[in-house]
Each structure stands twice: as structure tokens, then as C-alpha cells.
Write a protein that holds these residues in place. Sequence first.
Motif, short mmCIF file in Angstrom:
data_model
loop_
_atom_site.label_atom_id
_atom_site.label_comp_id
_atom_site.label_asym_id
_atom_site.label_seq_id
_atom_site.Cartn_x
_atom_site.Cartn_y
_atom_site.Cartn_z
N GLY A 190 -7.62 33.29 2.85
CA GLY A 190 -6.52 33.05 1.91
C GLY A 190 -5.16 33.17 2.56
O GLY A 190 -4.30 32.30 2.40
N VAL A 191 -4.94 34.24 3.31
CA VAL A 191 -3.63 34.41 3.95
C VAL A 191 -3.45 33.39 5.08
O VAL A 191 -2.35 32.88 5.29
N ALA A 192 -4.54 33.05 5.80
CA ALA A 192 -4.44 32.04 6.85
C ALA A 192 -4.11 30.67 6.25
O ALA A 192 -3.28 29.92 6.79
N ARG A 193 -4.74 30.34 5.14
CA ARG A 193 -4.48 29.05 4.48
C ARG A 193 -3.03 28.97 3.99
O ARG A 193 -2.38 27.93 4.10
N THR A 194 -2.53 30.08 3.47
CA THR A 194 -1.15 30.11 2.99
C THR A 194 -0.17 29.90 4.14
O THR A 194 0.77 29.10 4.05
N LEU A 195 -0.40 30.61 5.24
CA LEU A 195 0.49 30.47 6.41
C LEU A 195 0.40 29.08 7.03
O LEU A 195 1.39 28.55 7.54
N LEU A 196 -0.77 28.47 6.95
CA LEU A 196 -0.93 27.10 7.46
C LEU A 196 -0.04 26.13 6.69
O LEU A 196 0.65 25.29 7.28
N VAL A 197 -0.05 26.26 5.36
CA VAL A 197 0.77 25.39 4.52
C VAL A 197 2.26 25.65 4.76
O VAL A 197 3.06 24.71 4.86
N LEU A 198 2.63 26.93 4.86
CA LEU A 198 4.03 27.26 5.09
C LEU A 198 4.50 26.75 6.45
O LEU A 198 5.61 26.23 6.57
N TRP A 199 3.66 26.88 7.47
CA TRP A 199 4.00 26.39 8.81
C TRP A 199 4.16 24.87 8.79
O TRP A 199 5.10 24.32 9.36
N GLN A 200 3.25 24.20 8.09
CA GLN A 200 3.29 22.74 8.03
C GLN A 200 4.54 22.24 7.32
O GLN A 200 5.10 21.19 7.67
N SER A 201 4.99 22.97 6.31
CA SER A 201 6.12 22.51 5.49
C SER A 201 7.48 22.98 6.02
O SER A 201 8.52 22.54 5.53
N HIS A 209 8.42 28.25 14.37
CA HIS A 209 7.90 29.05 15.47
C HIS A 209 7.41 30.40 14.96
O HIS A 209 6.31 30.87 15.35
N GLN A 210 8.19 31.03 14.11
CA GLN A 210 7.82 32.34 13.56
C GLN A 210 6.53 32.24 12.74
O GLN A 210 5.63 33.09 12.87
N LEU A 211 6.41 31.19 11.94
CA LEU A 211 5.22 31.02 11.11
C LEU A 211 4.00 30.69 11.97
O LEU A 211 2.88 31.10 11.65
N ALA A 212 4.21 29.96 13.07
CA ALA A 212 3.10 29.66 13.98
C ALA A 212 2.51 30.94 14.56
O ALA A 212 1.28 31.08 14.68
N LEU A 213 3.36 31.89 14.92
CA LEU A 213 2.88 33.17 15.46
C LEU A 213 2.08 33.94 14.41
O LEU A 213 1.03 34.52 14.72
N LEU A 214 2.58 33.95 13.17
CA LEU A 214 1.86 34.62 12.09
C LEU A 214 0.52 33.93 11.82
O LEU A 214 -0.50 34.59 11.60
N LEU A 215 0.54 32.60 11.83
CA LEU A 215 -0.67 31.83 11.57
C LEU A 215 -1.73 32.11 12.63
O LEU A 215 -2.92 32.27 12.31
N GLN A 216 -1.34 32.17 13.89
CA GLN A 216 -2.30 32.45 14.96
C GLN A 216 -2.93 33.83 14.79
O GLN A 216 -4.14 34.01 15.02
N ARG A 217 -2.13 34.80 14.34
CA ARG A 217 -2.69 36.13 14.06
C ARG A 217 -3.68 36.06 12.90
O ARG A 217 -4.76 36.69 12.95
N ALA A 218 -3.33 35.31 11.87
CA ALA A 218 -4.21 35.19 10.70
C ALA A 218 -5.52 34.50 11.06
O ALA A 218 -6.60 34.90 10.58
N LEU A 219 -5.46 33.49 11.91
CA LEU A 219 -6.68 32.80 12.33
C LEU A 219 -7.57 33.72 13.17
O LEU A 219 -8.80 33.71 13.03
N ARG A 220 -6.97 34.54 14.03
CA ARG A 220 -7.75 35.50 14.81
C ARG A 220 -8.45 36.49 13.89
O ARG A 220 -9.62 36.84 14.10
N MET A 221 -7.74 36.94 12.87
CA MET A 221 -8.31 37.89 11.92
C MET A 221 -9.46 37.24 11.15
O MET A 221 -10.51 37.86 10.93
N THR A 222 -9.29 35.98 10.75
CA THR A 222 -10.33 35.27 10.01
C THR A 222 -11.58 35.08 10.87
O THR A 222 -12.70 35.26 10.40
#
Length: 280
Positions: A190-201, A209-222
Motif C-alpha cells: 500500500g505505501v509502495a503503491r502510494t509512493l509510486l503514484v506520487l513519484w510518477q505525478s 528525486h526525494q520521492l524516488a528515494l522513498l519509493l526505493q525504500r518502500a519497494l525493498r520493504m515490500t
Amino acid sequence: AALGDYYLARCNPLDGTALPPAAQLYSLRGATAIYLHQGDSVRHRACMDLAQQLAQQLGDVNAELFLLSSEILMTRLKGNFEDARRKAEQLVRASQSCGNMFFLGTGYGQLGTALLHTGDLFAAARHLVSGLAIAERERHAHAVAIDDVRLCCALRSGQLDKARQLAPGLLKRFEDTPATFVHLQDACPGVARTLLVLWQSATQRSERHQLALLLQRALRMTRGYARVFRVGQPAAWLLTGHYQYLRGERESARRSFATSHRIARQLGMPFEAAQAQAWL
């Protein structure tokens, strides 16, 4: 799964080494959780049937609520969201009648999640707020998972600013939670999907760049959760594929989508299988 098989075998009444009824019920609860997070619906159902009989015989209301909660999760994994909603409403009513606050908070969270899947965002948000309030007041660990579904509601209803505000703090809370915590089943993707949409938009380079770093952390966690619980693998591969696709890594993305689709079909998860199939 081998541990679940051992528990199930020790609960066979025809076996002379069978455990006492109360110990059987305790073991079956553990086996039910194991099979749920392995996506094994056949063994999960076998454990559920035995455990429900024992819980009724022993008058163990707490065990009955636990088993109903487990049944809701498996029902949702199989894509039966309306049935999951009805069972979640049953869990809320049963928890209210016996004053069990843990499963009342859980029930509201599961009801909100089911309603999110059926598209009733207003009702989902209302129940999630109720579940989160109970979980935080009672200091229940699953509050973090309910908060994630609330984040998904904000995203689905177009509240991007709210989602952007909530996502970083929620990600940090997840990273501080062990990957073995079963309530992260919906929360990690859920959090990874949210960050993916935010990064894309995102339109600003620094924000992207900041959202990409958060997204990569979320994907690792997933992916970390998926290594522990097999039911997390379809979502982990699907989200990885989305990220790869948006980065222009089309062949890697195709392999990720194919892996997500294959595992979802193996586990009998039609919703996740359909999501992956749409990208193939």
C-alpha cells in the motif's frame, strides 16, 4: 508450511498422540496463520474447520474471533471482496457484543479495507478512522496497518497532498516494524503503491528525486515482507515491474509482471493475477 503440517497432524483425533483440545486449538490457530500467509487455501480451510469446532466446544470466543479474522483475510486474497465485507461486518458485530476491543479495531480495519476494494471510499474512510482510533487508544500494533489503508483511501479519492504528507512518516513506521509482522500484508504494498503514484505525478525535479528515494525504500520493504510471506510476492513483483516500466526498463518490467502473474495464479489470487496480466 512444514510446521503447519506438524500442528495439523497433532490435532487428528484418530491419532493416539493427539494434543488435549485446548492445546489443539492453540496449535490450529498457529497453523491457520501459517497457511494463510503461504496462500494455501486448502490446508487453511482444513485448519479453520477443525479450529472452529474446537472453539465452539470450548466456548473460546477469542479464538472464534481470531478465526473469523483469518477467514476474512483469505477471502480477500481470493478476490471475494463482497464476501470479505460481509464477514468483516460480522466480526465487528461479534466483537462489539463481547466487548473485545482488539478484534473490534481489527474488524473496522478489515471492513474499511474490503470497502476500499469495492470502491466505497467514503464508508471505507469512516470505518478506518474508527479502527485506527481504537487501535491507537488500546496500543494495538496493527494500528500501523490500518493507517496504511487510510493512506490508500486518500490516494484513491484524489487527495494527493494528504497522501504526500502521510507517506514518509508511515514508511518510517513500517521500517521500524519487523517483516515477520503479519498485519503488513496490505500495508507494505500500500505505501509502495502510494509512493509510486506520487513519484510518477511529481513535476518538480527535487521532489521527484526525494520521492524516488522513498519509493526505493518502500519497494525493498515490500520485497522483504514477500521473502517471509509468500502471499506478498505477487504485489512485490507487480510494483517492482511498475517502477521498472516507468524507468524505461521494459524487458525487466515484463519479467517482473510475468513472475507476479505466475505466482498469483499458483496461489489462487485472481485480483493480483488480473493486475499483472493487464501489463503483459
